[in-house]
Design a protein around this motif. Structure first.
Motif, PDB file in Angstrom:
ATOM      1  N   GLU A   1       0.823  -1.199   0.000  1.00  0.00           N
ATOM      2  CA  GLU A   1       0.000   0.000   0.000  1.00  0.00           C
ATOM      3  C   GLU A   1       0.866   1.262   0.000  1.00  0.00           C
ATOM      4  O   GLU A   1       0.549   2.232  -0.688  1.00  0.00           O
ATOM      5  CB  GLU A   1      -0.917  -0.018   1.221  1.00  0.00           C
ATOM      6  CG  GLU A   1      -1.915   1.109   1.208  1.00  0.00           C
ATOM      7  CD  GLU A   1      -2.902   0.990   2.346  1.00  0.00           C
ATOM      8  OE1 GLU A   1      -3.147   2.016   2.963  1.00  0.00           O
ATOM      9  OE2 GLU A   1      -3.406  -0.118   2.602  1.00  0.00           O
ATOM     10  N   ILE A   2       1.957   1.236   0.753  1.00  0.00           N
ATOM     11  CA  ILE A   2       2.854   2.396   0.790  1.00  0.00           C
ATOM     12  C   ILE A   2       3.502   2.591  -0.578  1.00  0.00           C
ATOM     13  O   ILE A   2       3.619   3.714  -1.058  1.00  0.00           O
ATOM     14  CB  ILE A   2       3.915   2.230   1.898  1.00  0.00           C
ATOM     15  CG1 ILE A   2       3.238   2.247   3.262  1.00  0.00           C
ATOM     16  CG2 ILE A   2       4.966   3.327   1.811  1.00  0.00           C
ATOM     17  CD1 ILE A   2       4.140   1.883   4.422  1.00  0.00           C
ATOM     18  N   ARG A   3       3.905   1.503  -1.192  1.00  0.00           N
ATOM     19  CA  ARG A   3       4.525   1.616  -2.522  1.00  0.00           C
ATOM     20  C   ARG A   3       3.534   2.176  -3.546  1.00  0.00           C
ATOM     21  O   ARG A   3       3.911   2.949  -4.418  1.00  0.00           O
ATOM     22  CB  ARG A   3       5.064   0.268  -2.977  1.00  0.00           C
ATOM     23  CG  ARG A   3       6.323  -0.107  -2.236  1.00  0.00           C
ATOM     24  CD  ARG A   3       6.947  -1.334  -2.785  1.00  0.00           C
ATOM     25  NE  ARG A   3       8.204  -1.583  -2.087  1.00  0.00           N
ATOM     26  CZ  ARG A   3       8.769  -2.737  -2.007  1.00  0.00           C
ATOM     27  NH1 ARG A   3       8.238  -3.782  -2.588  1.00  0.00           N
ATOM     28  NH2 ARG A   3       9.904  -2.883  -1.358  1.00  0.00           N
ATOM     29  N   LEU A   4       2.286   1.786  -3.435  1.00  0.00           N
ATOM     30  CA  LEU A   4       1.274   2.330  -4.344  1.00  0.00           C
ATOM     31  C   LEU A   4       1.127   3.832  -4.141  1.00  0.00           C
ATOM     32  O   LEU A   4       0.926   4.577  -5.091  1.00  0.00           O
ATOM     33  CB  LEU A   4      -0.071   1.637  -4.132  1.00  0.00           C
ATOM     34  CG  LEU A   4      -0.172   0.204  -4.650  1.00  0.00           C
ATOM     35  CD1 LEU A   4      -1.528  -0.396  -4.281  1.00  0.00           C
ATOM     36  CD2 LEU A   4       0.022   0.166  -6.148  1.00  0.00           C
ATOM     37  N   SER A   5       1.252   4.265  -2.912  1.00  0.00           N
ATOM     38  CA  SER A   5       1.191   5.696  -2.628  1.00  0.00           C
ATOM     39  C   SER A   5       2.354   6.420  -3.290  1.00  0.00           C
ATOM     40  O   SER A   5       2.192   7.519  -3.834  1.00  0.00           O
ATOM     41  CB  SER A   5       1.202   5.925  -1.117  1.00  0.00           C
ATOM     42  OG  SER A   5       1.137   7.292  -0.823  1.00  0.00           O
ATOM     43  N   LEU A   6       3.533   5.811  -3.245  1.00  0.00           N
ATOM     44  CA  LEU A   6       4.698   6.413  -3.898  1.00  0.00           C
ATOM     45  C   LEU A   6       4.506   6.481  -5.411  1.00  0.00           C
ATOM     46  O   LEU A   6       4.861   7.473  -6.039  1.00  0.00           O
ATOM     47  CB  LEU A   6       5.970   5.630  -3.566  1.00  0.00           C
ATOM     48  CG  LEU A   6       6.488   5.782  -2.140  1.00  0.00           C
ATOM     49  CD1 LEU A   6       7.632   4.818  -1.897  1.00  0.00           C
ATOM     50  CD2 LEU A   6       6.898   7.206  -1.872  1.00  0.00           C
ATOM     51  N   VAL A   7       3.943   5.442  -5.984  1.00  0.00           N
ATOM     52  CA  VAL A   7       3.672   5.446  -7.422  1.00  0.00           C
ATOM     53  C   VAL A   7       2.701   6.580  -7.748  1.00  0.00           C
ATOM     54  O   VAL A   7       2.865   7.292  -8.739  1.00  0.00           O
ATOM     55  CB  VAL A   7       3.119   4.078  -7.896  1.00  0.00           C
ATOM     56  CG1 VAL A   7       2.572   4.170  -9.307  1.00  0.00           C
ATOM     57  CG2 VAL A   7       4.197   3.015  -7.800  1.00  0.00           C
ATOM     58  N   GLY A   8       1.716   6.782  -6.889  1.00  0.00           N
ATOM     59  CA  GLY A   8       0.774   7.880  -7.089  1.00  0.00           C
ATOM     60  C   GLY A   8       1.475   9.222  -7.073  1.00  0.00           C
ATOM     61  O   GLY A   8       1.176  10.109  -7.876  1.00  0.00           O
TER      62      GLY A   8
END
Length: 85
Positions: A1-8
């Motif tokens: 979930e944190i990595r998805l936030s970074l991608v965002g």
């Protein structure tokens, strides 16, 4: 979930540069200055406020924003210097 936030976040940066490219084209088409010191100051004050609210050092946020602004201005300058612009 944190990595998805970074991608965002990375997507936001990409989108920001797409928008600034469009702004650069409009400024060139209407013979406007590349730099708007008033708008730049507004953006710096805004990013510093947001950083402070988020617990991020405002000076760091300003440094990052200024790097983005400088990069955009350099890019727009190069585009205007092209012989076929």
């Amino acid at each position: 979930e944190i990595r998805l936030s970074l991608v965002g976040s990375e997507m936001c940066i990409r989108d920001r540069f797409r928008c600034t490219d469009m702004i650069g084209e409009l400024k060139q088409a209407h013979d406007m200055d590349l730099v708007d010191p008033v708008r730049e100051d507004q953006q710096v004050q805004r990013i510093r406020r947001l950083a402070e609210e988020a617990g991020v050092p405002p000076a760091l946020a300003e440094t990052i924003l200024r790097e983005v602004i400088d990069t955009v201005v350099d890019h727009h300058t190069r585009l205007r210097e092209r012989p076929y612009s």
